[in-house]
Design an enzyme around this catalytic site. Sequence first.
Site, mmCIF file in Angstrom:
data_model
loop_
_atom_site.group_PDB
_atom_site.id
_atom_site.type_symbol
_atom_site.label_atom_id
_atom_site.label_comp_id
_atom_site.label_asym_id
_atom_site.label_seq_id
_atom_site.Cartn_x
_atom_site.Cartn_y
_atom_site.Cartn_z
ATOM 1 N N PHE A 14 0.853 -1.191 0.000
ATOM 2 C CA PHE A 14 0.000 0.000 0.000
ATOM 3 C C PHE A 14 0.886 1.238 0.000
ATOM 4 C CE2 PHE A 14 -2.246 3.425 2.180
ATOM 5 C CZ PHE A 14 -3.381 3.510 1.395
ATOM 6 N N SER A 18 5.055 9.013 -2.086
ATOM 7 C CA SER A 18 5.667 8.931 -3.411
ATOM 8 C C SER A 18 5.400 7.588 -4.079
ATOM 9 C CB SER A 18 7.171 9.184 -3.321
ATOM 10 O OG SER A 18 7.807 8.143 -2.616
ATOM 11 N N GLU A 89 13.159 3.210 0.808
ATOM 12 C CA GLU A 89 12.473 3.747 1.997
ATOM 13 C C GLU A 89 13.352 3.658 3.254
ATOM 14 O OE1 GLU A 89 9.429 5.145 1.594
ATOM 15 O OE2 GLU A 89 9.558 4.658 -0.521
HETATM 16 C C1 SIN Z 1 4.724 5.687 0.578
HETATM 17 O O1 SIN Z 1 4.687 6.382 -0.426
HETATM 18 O O2 SIN Z 1 3.884 4.769 0.756
HETATM 19 C C2 SIN Z 1 5.765 5.882 1.638
HETATM 20 C C3 SIN Z 1 6.298 7.252 1.760
HETATM 21 C C4 SIN Z 1 7.050 7.748 0.557
HETATM 22 O O3 SIN Z 1 7.902 7.015 0.026
HETATM 23 O O4 SIN Z 1 6.805 8.881 0.115
#
Ligand code: SIN
Length: 180
Positions: A14, A18, A89
């Site tokens: 999920f 980004s 991440e």
């Molecule tokens: C996501 O997008 O689910 C995690 C946060 C990010 O990478 O911006």
Amino acid sequence: MSIQFDDQATFWLFGYGSLIYKVDFPWLERRPGRIFNWSRRFWQGSHDHRGTPDKPGRVVTLIKTPGAVCEGMAYRITAQEFAHLDHREKNGYVRLVTDVYFQDATQATGVVYIAAPDNRAYLGPATEQEIARHIADCAGPSGENSDYLLQLAHALRELNEVDEHVFTIERHLLALRSGA
Ligand code: SIN
């Protein structure tokens, strides 16, 4: 709850930040989805994508909020994709297992990346105006912090999602840019 990993297994990832609009991994299936009891907030620092260790940008994480709904995009991926995703991440996010709900009222067990308040890059709350000023002033190896915000706001509109936190920061940022 734990998930057994093997190379044949597929998982629902999920995405709420980004991962909605920057899809640099292969997926088998993609569906808009939602998770419950979490709110999207620009409270996480970014040392490696939209800022630097000396001048961290601000990106989204999820904050536990009973009764809240967070809309995003779910991708069915194979376990191999986690090596790339964990690296992407790595600045404070950890994987959490959660139920993902789809528009056709079905649900699945999924994985979401969350940056908890105890990670070293966490910045915490600020007003939407302060967050917009902060974002306007930061950039990192993945580009300008403002592009992260604007692309996320655009992606949420495409999902017909109204996220007042994100849209208010966007309004402040656009006002700053126009000199208001
Ligand atoms: C996501 O997008 O689910 C995690 C946060 C990010 O990478 O911006």
